[in-house]
Design a protein around this motif. Sequence first.
Motif, short mmCIF file in Angstrom:
data_model
loop_
_atom_site.label_atom_id
_atom_site.label_comp_id
_atom_site.label_asym_id
_atom_site.label_seq_id
_atom_site.Cartn_x
_atom_site.Cartn_y
_atom_site.Cartn_z
N GLN A 22 0.85 -1.19 0.00
CA GLN A 22 0.00 0.00 0.00
C GLN A 22 0.89 1.24 0.00
OE1 GLN A 22 -2.44 -0.46 3.58
NE2 GLN A 22 -4.11 -1.25 2.31
N LYS A 23 0.68 2.12 -0.99
CA LYS A 23 1.48 3.35 -1.03
C LYS A 23 0.59 4.55 -0.71
CE LYS A 23 2.88 7.18 -3.40
NZ LYS A 23 2.25 8.16 -4.29
N PHE A 24 1.06 5.40 0.18
CA PHE A 24 0.31 6.61 0.54
C PHE A 24 1.10 7.83 0.09
CE2 PHE A 24 -1.29 3.29 3.18
CZ PHE A 24 -2.66 3.52 3.23
N GLY A 41 13.45 10.47 -8.87
CA GLY A 41 12.71 11.40 -9.75
C GLY A 41 11.39 11.74 -9.08
N ARG A 42 10.88 12.95 -9.36
CA ARG A 42 9.67 13.43 -8.68
C ARG A 42 8.49 12.46 -8.88
NH1 ARG A 42 9.99 18.46 -6.52
NH2 ARG A 42 8.46 17.47 -5.14
N GLY A 43 7.78 12.25 -7.82
CA GLY A 43 6.66 11.29 -7.87
C GLY A 43 7.13 9.84 -7.77
N GLY A 44 8.41 9.66 -7.40
CA GLY A 44 9.02 8.32 -7.46
C GLY A 44 8.60 7.31 -6.41
N SER A 45 7.79 7.72 -5.42
CA SER A 45 7.34 6.71 -4.43
C SER A 45 6.46 5.65 -5.09
CB SER A 45 6.54 7.38 -3.31
OG SER A 45 7.35 8.24 -2.59
N VAL A 103 5.60 5.05 1.98
CA VAL A 103 5.11 6.41 2.25
C VAL A 103 5.94 7.47 1.53
CG1 VAL A 103 3.97 5.98 4.46
CG2 VAL A 103 6.44 6.38 4.42
N SER A 104 5.23 8.55 1.12
CA SER A 104 5.88 9.72 0.54
C SER A 104 6.11 10.75 1.64
CB SER A 104 5.00 10.34 -0.54
OG SER A 104 4.84 9.47 -1.62
N ALA A 105 6.71 11.87 1.25
CA ALA A 105 6.88 12.98 2.21
C ALA A 105 5.53 13.63 2.46
CB ALA A 105 7.86 13.99 1.64
N MET A 106 5.33 14.13 3.69
CA MET A 106 4.01 14.67 4.06
C MET A 106 3.73 16.02 3.42
SD MET A 106 4.00 13.99 8.10
CE MET A 106 4.72 12.51 8.73
N GLY A 107 2.64 16.10 2.69
CA GLY A 107 2.13 17.38 2.21
C GLY A 107 2.86 17.94 1.00
N ARG A 108 2.62 19.20 0.77
CA ARG A 108 3.15 19.91 -0.40
C ARG A 108 3.92 21.16 0.06
NH1 ARG A 108 2.81 15.85 -2.75
NH2 ARG A 108 1.32 15.21 -4.32
N LEU A 109 4.53 21.84 -0.90
CA LEU A 109 5.37 23.02 -0.61
C LEU A 109 4.75 23.92 0.48
CD1 LEU A 109 7.89 24.69 -1.42
CD2 LEU A 109 6.45 25.90 -3.05
N GLY A 149 9.47 5.84 0.64
CA GLY A 149 9.43 5.79 -0.82
C GLY A 149 10.45 6.72 -1.45
N PHE A 150 10.56 6.64 -2.81
CA PHE A 150 11.25 7.68 -3.59
C PHE A 150 12.77 7.62 -3.48
CE2 PHE A 150 12.13 12.54 -3.27
CZ PHE A 150 12.16 12.76 -4.64
N GLN A 151 13.34 6.58 -2.86
CA GLN A 151 14.78 6.60 -2.61
C GLN A 151 15.41 5.22 -2.62
OE1 GLN A 151 15.39 6.78 1.97
NE2 GLN A 151 13.63 8.06 1.50
N1 PHD Z 1 7.85 13.27 -2.22
C1 PHD Z 1 8.34 13.00 -3.55
C2 PHD Z 1 7.99 11.61 -4.02
C3 PHD Z 1 6.56 11.26 -4.25
O1 PHD Z 1 6.27 10.23 -4.87
O2 PHD Z 1 5.62 12.07 -3.75
P1 PHD Z 1 4.00 11.89 -3.94
O3 PHD Z 1 3.68 10.44 -3.77
O4 PHD Z 1 3.37 12.74 -2.87
O5 PHD Z 1 3.65 12.36 -5.34
C4 PHD Z 1 7.90 14.08 -4.53
O6 PHD Z 1 7.23 15.03 -4.11
O7 PHD Z 1 8.25 14.02 -5.68
#
Ligand code: PHD
Length: 331
Positions: free
Chosen positions: A6-8, A154-158, A40-46, A140-142
Amino acid sequence: MSIVVQKFGGTSLNDVNAQSLLLSQVRKAKEEGHDLVVVVSAMGRLGEPYATDTLINMLDITNGSVELKNKDLIMSCGEVISSSVISHLLNIHGMESVALTGFQAGILTDDNFNNAKILDVNTTKISKYLREGKIVVVAGFQGATKDMDITTLGRGGSDITAVTLGGFLKADRVDIFTDVPGIAVIDPKIIPSPPYIKNINYDTMYKYASHGAKVIHPKAVSVGAKYDIPIHIRTAFLHDGCTIISNKQEENKKIIGIGVDVEFDFGCISVFLDSNDVELKEKVNGCISLNTDLKLGANWYDDYLLIHVDSDRILPLTKRLYRCFDIHKLI
Ligand SMILES: N[C@@H](CC(=O)OP(=O)(O)O)C(=O)O
Ligand SMILES: Nc1ncnc2c1ncn2[C@@H]1O[C@H](COP(=O)(O)OP(=O)(O)O)[C@@H](O)[C@H]1O
């Protein structure tokens, strides 16, 4: 025993309400009898303290360029924080768990810092914890290079982390939890409450994700195809309803979706449709020829139309196209 990953995403972790929904989704899967890996990804946005973009902004780029290896180190911290927090939450709610960074989880990558490719996964540690009945929470992502330098994917990599772990662990499925209940025919931020797709195949989803449907990383879709593992896109806000990405695709759909991608001062609108439907293609051509004021150029490819537009005109043209197709009648 069946394994579920499960990915969040960041938007499914960023407050107490989201975290309690995460807990209930994890509990549900556990009660169904699955062994669980939670990515898990990083919490939240900018702007939020541990979001990836907030961490990047801590490096002062005004005084010269950033060393990519160093940038990866800070970018990986958001996911590490999430894994520790979520594992702790699971433990205090009676679900025994352990947190692992990508490195600890055995994710080996090349040394293309900022956009590294996963070369291999040594699942020994994850499998050991799963055998002990623990929920394994992975950042995730690493990953890490053979020289033990930390990399990001790469962005969105989780999403890539989740589906790759699913593939290596021979999981039954990968659930991607996000803030929308599946893949819609258009980004719900552009057209509210659009119809959602129930089944889409890897190949079409790869193209759709590469052309604006950024709800899943296209590389994650190709990893899913490689391991033939079903990917469910869903939201923790609802228990039912999702889009399943697999080898299956709904028949008789005239239109798959409209993808919107903005890059700096120009953007692309991609219309995915049944390439054999001549009548529909004519309707689309008619619609875009009526809107010459808004487009820079349009090209037909095998099963989609790519329209180039100035970025400030992209939303009006997308909305006009959506209305002109009357998508509700086409899907
Ligand atoms: N936190 C990273 C990786 C990621 O996959 O994030 P999210 O799942 O929130 O799109 C990013 O912003 O790129
Ligand atoms: N076709 C589409 N269907 C659903 N969501 C889409 C589509 N195209 C773009 N999106 C956007 O993708 C977002 C979810 O992806 P993202 O922001 O990366 O979430 P997460 O943090 O969970 O990874 C949604 O909020 C939605 O605006």
